[in-house]
Scaffold this active site. Structure first.
Site, PDB file in Angstrom:
ATOM      1  N   HIS A 126      -7.780  -5.649   0.653  1.00 60.33           N
ATOM      2  CA  HIS A 126      -6.522  -4.908   0.667  1.00 60.33           C
ATOM      3  C   HIS A 126      -5.667  -5.335   1.856  1.00 60.33           C
ATOM      4  O   HIS A 126      -6.116  -5.309   3.006  1.00 60.33           O
ATOM      5  CB  HIS A 126      -6.840  -3.412   0.752  1.00 60.33           C
ATOM      6  N   SER A 161       0.840  -1.195   0.000  1.00 59.70           N
ATOM      7  CA  SER A 161       0.000   0.000   0.000  1.00 59.70           C
ATOM      8  C   SER A 161       0.882   1.255   0.000  1.00 59.70           C
ATOM      9  O   SER A 161       1.687   1.439  -0.902  1.00 59.70           O
ATOM     10  CB  SER A 161      -0.967  -0.037   1.180  1.00 59.70           C
ATOM     11  N   GLU A 192      -9.345  -5.528  -3.430  1.00 57.49           N
ATOM     12  CA  GLU A 192      -8.685  -4.377  -2.800  1.00 57.49           C
ATOM     13  C   GLU A 192      -9.675  -3.402  -2.142  1.00 57.49           C
ATOM     14  O   GLU A 192      -9.476  -2.972  -0.994  1.00 57.49           O
ATOM     15  CB  GLU A 192      -7.863  -3.602  -3.837  1.00 57.49           C
TER      16      GLU A 192
END
Length: 547
Positions: free
Chosen positions: A432, A220, A338
């Site tokens: 995610h 990320s 995600e």
């Protein structure tokens, strides 16, 4: 094990490694001592590893050093106890109900520390430097989710770093630029990461790491940091490989110009200063760090890298297209779900299929039909989740593969499409960051609201394969895993690894997606007035009047 790596777990034990809690001081005769260039440190010996935590890599960025580049840590005298993590960087509380919220060490502005896991008697081993995610607002390298023991037990030295977050890490302001000999400001968190890599170059041989074989890795915002480091001249030569998990190559503000729909970063800094009632930077430096951090988030400050012509010379996509990035092998990928755990990225949905299609046609013009073909109106929510996912993460991964291929650099792509009952029950299939417990072998150390991973042979096997692949890539630049397919360079035949139950080799990742979104980004870049980030689908900008 491939490459002579020692197995670190098997069967159900794969996701249940010992915690590296350092609650008690070890007996002196058992404690390993590392002779770092910055000073001697006494750590802990556990499960075949030497663990050193809370090692300072830079001086505390406090007082007049707030919003200045990091200064290398001074050498300390005597033997430093390195039993526990250093303080977590100052940050606001997570959003209520966040599955990512976890208990962190005490927060402080004095936070530039790193943790190390190294095999006993290590010598010339590859090094993985882990950069945590959290939107540049939250998180710490010392989170239990990132415990480095499992990777280290594969014959890798693991280093996890803290870096300044939020307004303390990414504020730009004309007065700060005037203080700088380079005439720039912002990017302090990125400069911290560079300082940590410089520390690794000077010190990692003390625990058996090879400074010429360093892999930077992150997820990320940590993966975006990896791209920043690949793009920054200041980081050149500090690493040999890169891993980017769910990176997003979005547009960035320029320091003192309006570009791509972003106001100048210095203007944003001045506006924040005024909103907080501070007359100048001195007044802002006098504010309590914790109050400042929370107030900046409430005021809408969004930390991000700044194109300053120095630390970050240009937009990432321009740097990579020119082939000006660090010439290193890359492992990169994204997750199928995600956006399921990131609802704030989902725009309000139209009430009907007709309204959805009308909105897309009004916003995408000649690209509307290809868009609707990939993201049809029959299930607006699922199409929107996929569209935002692909615009942020999918396009980034395939763009990286394209530019790396053009530069003659190997790139290994993955698509994480795995789920399990608790995640499915919460509507969070392949969400995610959900690959992280598999990579680190920390299914028993996830945050409290994280969907619980079952203790099954299949989950353990998947964790084993992912950890093997990552460690092998760090070792040789060629990802290999026991009882799993060899992972070829994507440039050769467009192959990638799909993680779904078990790893399998596939071709043609999301046909048509990259071509569509790359054209969308090309048009936005050409206009010079539109960002390319989460303004996707029904949230995409309308074309100029008369266009």
């Amino acid at each position: 094990m491939p490459g002579g790596l020692a197995p670190c777990f098997c069967g159900r034990a794969a996701l249940k490694l010992h915690r590296t809690e350092l609650a008690t001081e070890p007996r002196a005769e058992q404690a390993p001592v590392a002779r770092f260039a910055s000073g001697d440190a006494r750590g802990v010996r556990r499960d075949g590893l030497c663990i050193f935590r809370g090692i300072p890599y830079a001086e505390p960025p406090v007082g007049s050093q707030r919003w200045r580049p990091p200064i290398a840590a001074r050498r300390w005298e005597g033997v430093r106890d390195a039993f526990a993590p250093g303080p977590t960087c100052v940050q606001p509380q997570r959003r209520g109900g966040s599955i990512y919220a976890s208990e962190l060490a005490a927060t402080s502005e004095d936070c530039l520390y790193l943790d190390i896991w190294a095999p006993e008697d290590a010598r010339d081993l590859p090094v993985v430097v882990w950069i945590h995610g959290g939107s540049f607002i939250w998180g710490a390298g010392s989170e239990t989710l990132y415990d480095g023991a499992a990777l280290a037990q594969r014959g890798v030295v693991v280093v996890a770093v803290n870096y300044r977050l939020g307004v303390l890490g990414y504020l730009a302001h004309p007065q700060l630029s005037a203080e700088s000999p380079d005439g720039v400001s912002g990017n302090y968190g990125l400069l911290d990461q560079i300082a940590a890599l410089q520390w690794v170059q000077r010190n990692i041989e003390a625990v058996g790491g090879d400074p010429d074989n360093v892999t930077i890795a992150g997820e990320s915002a940590g993966a975006l940091s990896v791209l920043y480091l690949m793009a920054s001249p200041a980081a050149r030569g500090l690493f040999a490989k890169a891993i980017a998990q769910s990176a997003y190559m979005i547009s960035m503000p320029a320091l003192n110009e309006t570009r791509h729909g972003h106001e100048p970063a210095e203007i944003a800094g001045e506006r924040l200063c005024a909103s907080l009632g501070a007359e100048d930077i001195d007044a802002l430096r006098a504010m309590d760090a914790h109050e400042l951090s929370s107030a900046a988030l409430r005021a809408g400050f969004a930390p991000l890298g700044t194109v300053d012509g120095h630390v970050l010379p240009d937009q990432l996509v321009d740097i990579f297209e020119r082939g000006d990035q660090a010439k290193v092998p890359l492992l990169a990928g994204f997750n199928s779900g995600e956006i399921r755990s990131l609802p704030f990225l989902v725009p309000p949905l139209p009430e009907s299929a007709a309204a959805y299609e009308a909105a897309i046609r009004s916003r995408y013009g000649s690209l509307a039909e290809p868009f609707l073909s990939l993201y049809p109106s029959r299930n607006i929510r699922e199409s929107t989740l996929a569209a935002v996912r692909d615009a942020l993460y999918g396009w980034t991964v395939l763009k990286l593969a394209e530019v790396q291929k053009a530069a003659g650099l190997p790139t290994f792509l993955y698509y994480f499409d795995h789920t399990y009952p608790a995640a499915t029950g919460a509507g969070l299939d392949a969400f995610h960051a959900c690959e992280l417990p598999y990579l680190f072998g920390t299914a028993d150390r996830t945050p409290p609201l994280w969907p619980a991973i079952p203790e099954t042979e299949s989950e353990a096997s998947l964790s084993l394969a992912i950890g093997d692949y990552w460690a092998s890539f760090a070792r040789s630049g060629s990802p290999r895993a026991q009882a799993a397919p060899d992972w070829p360079d994507h440039a050769v035949a467009g192959e990638f690894i799909r993680f779904a139950g078990h790893p399998r080799l596939e071709t043609a990742l999301a046909p048509g997606m990259f071509e569509l979104l790359d054209e969308v980004v090309r048009q936005r870049r050409s206009s010079g007035t539109v960002p390319w980030n989460w303004n996707v689908g029904v949230a995409a900008p309308l074309p100029p009047s008369g266009a």
